[in-house]
Motif scaffolding. Sequence first.
Motif, PDB file in Angstrom:
ATOM      1  N   PHE A 110       0.831  -1.205   0.000  1.00 31.30           N
ATOM      2  CA  PHE A 110       0.000   0.000   0.000  1.00 31.30           C
ATOM      3  C   PHE A 110       0.867   1.258   0.000  1.00 31.30           C
ATOM      4  CE2 PHE A 110      -1.511   3.202   3.112  1.00 31.30           C
ATOM      5  CZ  PHE A 110      -2.533   3.775   2.376  1.00 31.30           C
ATOM      6  N   HIS A 111       1.879   1.271   0.857  1.00 35.47           N
ATOM      7  CA  HIS A 111       2.728   2.456   0.986  1.00 35.47           C
ATOM      8  C   HIS A 111       3.618   2.644  -0.236  1.00 35.47           C
ATOM      9  CE1 HIS A 111       5.348   5.424   2.999  1.00 35.47           C
ATOM     10  NE2 HIS A 111       4.328   5.585   3.799  1.00 35.47           N
ATOM     11  N   ALA A 112       3.917   1.564  -0.936  1.00 38.02           N
ATOM     12  CA  ALA A 112       4.748   1.673  -2.141  1.00 38.02           C
ATOM     13  C   ALA A 112       4.075   2.520  -3.208  1.00 38.02           C
ATOM     14  CB  ALA A 112       5.061   0.285  -2.696  1.00 38.02           C
ATOM     15  N   ALA A 113       2.748   2.666  -3.107  1.00 36.39           N
ATOM     16  CA  ALA A 113       2.029   3.509  -4.063  1.00 36.39           C
ATOM     17  C   ALA A 113       2.517   4.955  -3.987  1.00 36.39           C
ATOM     18  CB  ALA A 113       0.525   3.449  -3.793  1.00 36.39           C
ATOM     19  N   ALA A 114       2.997   5.376  -2.814  1.00 29.02           N
ATOM     20  CA  ALA A 114       3.532   6.737  -2.678  1.00 29.02           C
ATOM     21  C   ALA A 114       4.773   6.914  -3.534  1.00 29.02           C
ATOM     22  CB  ALA A 114       3.854   7.033  -1.213  1.00 29.02           C
ATOM     23  N   ALA A 115       5.648   5.906  -3.520  1.00 28.29           N
ATOM     24  CA  ALA A 115       6.860   5.973  -4.348  1.00 28.29           C
ATOM     25  C   ALA A 115       6.495   5.969  -5.821  1.00 28.29           C
ATOM     26  CB  ALA A 115       7.776   4.799  -4.025  1.00 28.29           C
ATOM     27  N   ALA A 116       5.514   5.122  -6.178  1.00 26.95           N
ATOM     28  CA  ALA A 116       5.075   5.079  -7.577  1.00 26.95           C
ATOM     29  C   ALA A 116       4.497   6.424  -8.002  1.00 26.95           C
ATOM     30  CB  ALA A 116       4.040   3.971  -7.762  1.00 26.95           C
ATOM     31  N   ALA A 117       3.752   7.069  -7.106  1.00 26.35           N
ATOM     32  CA  ALA A 117       3.164   8.375  -7.418  1.00 26.35           C
ATOM     33  C   ALA A 117       4.246   9.424  -7.632  1.00 26.35           C
ATOM     34  CB  ALA A 117       2.229   8.806  -6.293  1.00 26.35           C
ATOM     35  N   GLY A 118       5.278   9.408  -6.774  1.00 26.73           N
ATOM     36  CA  GLY A 118       6.374  10.360  -6.928  1.00 26.73           C
ATOM     37  C   GLY A 118       7.094  10.200  -8.252  1.00 26.73           C
ATOM     38  N   MET A 119       7.320   8.938  -8.645  1.00 31.52           N
ATOM     39  CA  MET A 119       7.972   8.681  -9.922  1.00 31.52           C
ATOM     40  C   MET A 119       7.070   9.108 -11.082  1.00 31.52           C
ATOM     41  SD  MET A 119       9.414   4.875  -9.053  1.00 31.52           S
ATOM     42  CE  MET A 119       9.985   4.605 -10.733  1.00 31.52           C
ATOM     43  N   PHE A 120       5.799   8.719 -11.009  1.00 32.38           N
ATOM     44  CA  PHE A 120       4.869   9.028 -12.094  1.00 32.38           C
ATOM     45  C   PHE A 120       4.684  10.529 -12.253  1.00 32.38           C
ATOM     46  CE2 PHE A 120       0.523   9.645 -13.734  1.00 32.38           C
ATOM     47  CZ  PHE A 120       0.617   8.931 -14.916  1.00 32.38           C
ATOM     48  N   SER A 121       4.631  11.254 -11.124  1.00 30.86           N
ATOM     49  CA  SER A 121       4.453  12.706 -11.191  1.00 30.86           C
ATOM     50  C   SER A 121       5.613  13.369 -11.930  1.00 30.86           C
ATOM     51  CB  SER A 121       4.336  13.300  -9.782  1.00 30.86           C
ATOM     52  OG  SER A 121       4.235  14.704  -9.832  1.00 30.86           O
ATOM     53  N   GLY A 122       6.827  12.899 -11.672  1.00 25.50           N
ATOM     54  CA  GLY A 122       7.986  13.475 -12.350  1.00 25.50           C
ATOM     55  C   GLY A 122       7.910  13.300 -13.857  1.00 25.50           C
ATOM     56  N   TYR A 123       7.592  12.068 -14.297  1.00 23.64           N
ATOM     57  CA  TYR A 123       7.489  11.820 -15.740  1.00 23.64           C
ATOM     58  C   TYR A 123       6.268  12.519 -16.332  1.00 23.64           C
ATOM     59  CZ  TYR A 123      11.160   8.350 -15.152  1.00 23.64           C
ATOM     60  OH  TYR A 123      12.352   7.742 -14.884  1.00 23.64           O
ATOM     61  N   LEU A 124       5.168  12.574 -15.577  1.00 23.30           N
ATOM     62  CA  LEU A 124       3.967  13.257 -16.050  1.00 23.30           C
ATOM     63  C   LEU A 124       4.240  14.739 -16.256  1.00 23.30           C
ATOM     64  CD1 LEU A 124       0.908  13.164 -16.677  1.00 23.30           C
ATOM     65  CD2 LEU A 124       0.499  13.568 -14.230  1.00 23.30           C
ATOM     66  N   GLN A 125       4.917  15.364 -15.291  1.00 21.20           N
ATOM     67  CA  GLN A 125       5.213  16.791 -15.411  1.00 21.20           C
ATOM     68  C   GLN A 125       6.143  17.053 -16.596  1.00 21.20           C
ATOM     69  OE1 GLN A 125       4.174  19.809 -13.647  1.00 21.20           O
ATOM     70  NE2 GLN A 125       5.121  20.419 -15.564  1.00 21.20           N
ATOM     71  N   ALA A 126       7.124  16.177 -16.779  1.00 22.88           N
ATOM     72  CA  ALA A 126       8.042  16.350 -17.908  1.00 22.88           C
ATOM     73  C   ALA A 126       7.290  16.242 -19.232  1.00 22.88           C
ATOM     74  CB  ALA A 126       9.153  15.310 -17.842  1.00 22.88           C
ATOM     75  N   ALA A 127       6.379  15.255 -19.332  1.00 18.85           N
ATOM     76  CA  ALA A 127       5.615  15.067 -20.565  1.00 18.85           C
ATOM     77  C   ALA A 127       4.646  16.224 -20.801  1.00 18.85           C
ATOM     78  CB  ALA A 127       4.849  13.747 -20.510  1.00 18.85           C
ATOM     79  N   VAL A 128       3.969  16.650 -19.721  1.00 19.27           N
ATOM     80  CA  VAL A 128       3.011  17.752 -19.836  1.00 19.27           C
ATOM     81  C   VAL A 128       3.727  19.044 -20.203  1.00 19.27           C
ATOM     82  CG1 VAL A 128       1.490  19.252 -18.470  1.00 19.27           C
ATOM     83  CG2 VAL A 128       1.231  16.769 -18.360  1.00 19.27           C
ATOM     84  N   TYR A 129       4.875  19.277 -19.599  1.00 27.61           N
ATOM     85  CA  TYR A 129       5.625  20.505 -19.855  1.00 27.61           C
ATOM     86  C   TYR A 129       6.046  20.590 -21.326  1.00 27.61           C
ATOM     87  CZ  TYR A 129       8.923  24.328 -18.998  1.00 27.61           C
ATOM     88  OH  TYR A 129       9.585  25.538 -19.018  1.00 27.61           O
ATOM     89  N   GLN A 130       6.420  19.444 -21.878  1.00 26.86           N
ATOM     90  CA  GLN A 130       6.873  19.428 -23.264  1.00 26.86           C
ATOM     91  C   GLN A 130       5.718  19.390 -24.257  1.00 26.86           C
ATOM     92  OE1 GLN A 130       9.531  16.081 -23.504  1.00 26.86           O
ATOM     93  NE2 GLN A 130      11.201  17.109 -22.446  1.00 26.86           N
ATOM     94  N   GLY A 131       4.617  18.680 -23.908  1.00 29.56           N
ATOM     95  CA  GLY A 131       3.549  18.459 -24.872  1.00 29.56           C
ATOM     96  C   GLY A 131       2.345  19.375 -24.753  1.00 29.56           C
ATOM     97  N   LEU A 132       2.064  19.899 -23.550  1.00 29.85           N
ATOM     98  CA  LEU A 132       0.842  20.677 -23.362  1.00 29.85           C
ATOM     99  C   LEU A 132       1.092  22.120 -22.938  1.00 29.85           C
ATOM    100  CD1 LEU A 132      -1.448  18.049 -21.544  1.00 29.85           C
ATOM    101  CD2 LEU A 132      -1.567  18.794 -23.926  1.00 29.85           C
ATOM    102  N   ASP A 133       2.333  22.471 -22.685  1.00 27.65           N
ATOM    103  CA  ASP A 133       2.638  23.838 -22.262  1.00 27.65           C
ATOM    104  C   ASP A 133       2.143  24.836 -23.317  1.00 27.65           C
ATOM    105  OD1 ASP A 133       3.692  25.793 -20.554  1.00 27.65           O
ATOM    106  OD2 ASP A 133       5.549  25.900 -21.719  1.00 27.65           O
ATOM    107  N   GLY A 134       1.207  25.709 -22.928  1.00 22.67           N
ATOM    108  CA  GLY A 134       0.663  26.710 -23.843  1.00 22.67           C
ATOM    109  C   GLY A 134      -0.613  26.304 -24.541  1.00 22.67           C
ATOM    110  N   VAL A 135      -1.007  25.030 -24.470  1.00 18.16           N
ATOM    111  CA  VAL A 135      -2.236  24.565 -25.117  1.00 18.16           C
ATOM    112  C   VAL A 135      -3.447  25.157 -24.409  1.00 18.16           C
ATOM    113  CG1 VAL A 135      -3.663  22.548 -25.663  1.00 18.16           C
ATOM    114  CG2 VAL A 135      -1.166  22.443 -25.938  1.00 18.16           C
ATOM    115  N   LEU A 136      -4.382  25.717 -25.178  1.00 19.08           N
ATOM    116  CA  LEU A 136      -5.590  26.365 -24.654  1.00 19.08           C
ATOM    117  C   LEU A 136      -5.253  27.489 -23.667  1.00 19.08           C
ATOM    118  CD1 LEU A 136      -7.907  23.255 -24.062  1.00 19.08           C
ATOM    119  CD2 LEU A 136      -7.814  24.776 -26.049  1.00 19.08           C
TER     120      LEU A 136
END
Length: 517
Positions: A215-241
Amino acid sequence: MLPTWLSQDATDHDQNEQDEASVALLPKIPADKLPRGGIFQENSEEDVVSLATESKKLPWWSYIWDYAPKETPQERKFVQKLDIYLLAILSLGYFIKNLDQTNIANAYVSGMKEALSMTSNEINLIDVAWTTGYVLGQLPSQFILTKVRPSIWIPSCELVWTILTLSLAGATTSGQVLGIRFFVGLVESIFYPAAHFLIGSWYKPPELGKRACVFHAAAAAAGMFSGYLQAAVYQGLDGVLGKAGWQWLFVMDALISLPICLAGFYMIPDLPENTVAFYLTEEDAKLARRRMNDVGRAPRRTLGWSILGRVFTRWHVYSLTLLYIIFINTSPSSSVNPFALWLKDQGYPVSQINTIPTGAGAIQLVTTIIFAILSDFLRNRPLVMSLSTSIGFFSALCLAIWNIPNGLKWLAFLIHKAAVPFGPLAMSWANEICGGDAEERAVVLGVMNASGYAVNAWLPLLTYPVVDAPRFRRGFAYSTLAFLVQFGVTGLVAFLRRRDKENGKGDEEIEDIGEFE
C-alpha cells in the motif's frame, strides 16, 4: 551482538502459529529412523527437526509471500479477493493522494513560482496550509470512521479533493493556492490512518506487513509518475488552450483521480462485521470475523467516553505517537525536494529536474517491498525498521558533511527515501500492539498521524527553509540527529511491548468495553 529488542521477536505474532506451520511440514519419519529406539525423549527434538529438514524443504516462494500450509483453499481464495479489491483500491487511492502532494513540488520548479510571482518561502507556507488542514481533519475522521461505512466516507473525501485539485489549475495568486491547499489537506487527512485501520481489520499478522508496505509503495510510484507526467506535460501541453504546463499537471491529476474515487464506492468492503461488498459471500464474512477473532483483533463496539480512559491510560498512544512524530519529521516536508532543488542549482533543464529524482522513488519502491517481505518473514518489526533508519542516517550524514565526492553525494540523494518504509511498518506495528481494542486502534492511528503532521506544520520552516537551498546546512544536520533519536525510540517501544508480553498483557487481552454494534 544485537540488542535484545532487535534480536528477538518483538511483534504480536504468536510464536505458536509459526510452530504449527513448521509442525505441518514435518514428514512422517520411519520407525527405524526414530532416535533411541523409536521413543522420543526430551533431548531428541533436534534429531527430529534435522530429519524433517532433510526430507522436505520450504518452497522458494514461501520466503517472499504468504505460506500457511494449514490454510484452507477457502481462506486462500478469500485473501486473494482482499488483495485484488481492498488492497488494490487503497493503493490506488494512496497513489492519487501522493500524486497530488508531489505535483505541488513539481509545479513549483516547473513555472508556477514565476507565474504566480511567489517568493522563495511561499512554497513552505503553502505546505503549512496543507498540513494545518491535514492535522485538523485527522481525529474527527477517525471517530467518524467508527460510525460511518468506510465505503462511503473514504471515496466521498477523495472526490472532494479531486475537485479541489482541479481548481488549482485556475489559481492566479499564491493566496488562492494557500486557501485551496488548506481544504485539500483537510479532506486528504482521512485517508492514510483510515487505510491502515482497514488493512488491520482484515489481514492477520503474518499477512499485515507486506500489505501495509505494498500500500505504501504507491507513494513511491506516485512520486515517480508525477515526475514523468510533469516532464511530458511541460513538453507536450505547455501553452495549449492558454494554459501553462504546470496548470495542465493539475488537470491531468484530476482526470486520473476521478475513476479511482468512483471505484472506491464499490471496492472498499467496509469491516468484517458489516461488509456488504459484492465480491464477498456470507461465508467470506464469517471467515473474516473468525480470522480476526483468532488473532485477538477486536471488532468495533459501542463508542463512548470510556475510549478516552482506555487510550490515554496506556503507554501505546504516547510511545507510538512519539515514534511517528520523529518519523514524519526526519526529512523536509513533501513540497520541498532537496534533490530537485540541487539539480536546479546545478543548471539541469526542467525535464531532467522532474525525472532524475524519480530514481530515489524507485529505490523507495524496491526497499519498501523488500523490507515488507523481510519484516513478515523474520516476524520482527523493530529490526527491519532499524535497518531502514540506518540507511536514512547514512544518507543524512553524508549530506550534512556536504563536501564529499560527487558520486557519494548522488548516492546520498538517491537512497534517502529508503528510510520511508519505516512508516508503514510502524503503522503495522501499531495495528498489532493495539489489536485487542478496535476503537483504541482507530484513535491511536489517528493521533500518531495527526501529531506527526502537527509538528510538520512548523518544524520544516526552521529546519528546511527554501532560502537555504540547496545546501540545507541546518536541515541535513537535524535529520542526522533525528534518525539517531528514531532508533532509540524504536527500542523503547520494543522494550515496552516485550514487558507487556512478559507480564501477560498481550494483544489478545480484550476488555469488556461495551456491546457489539
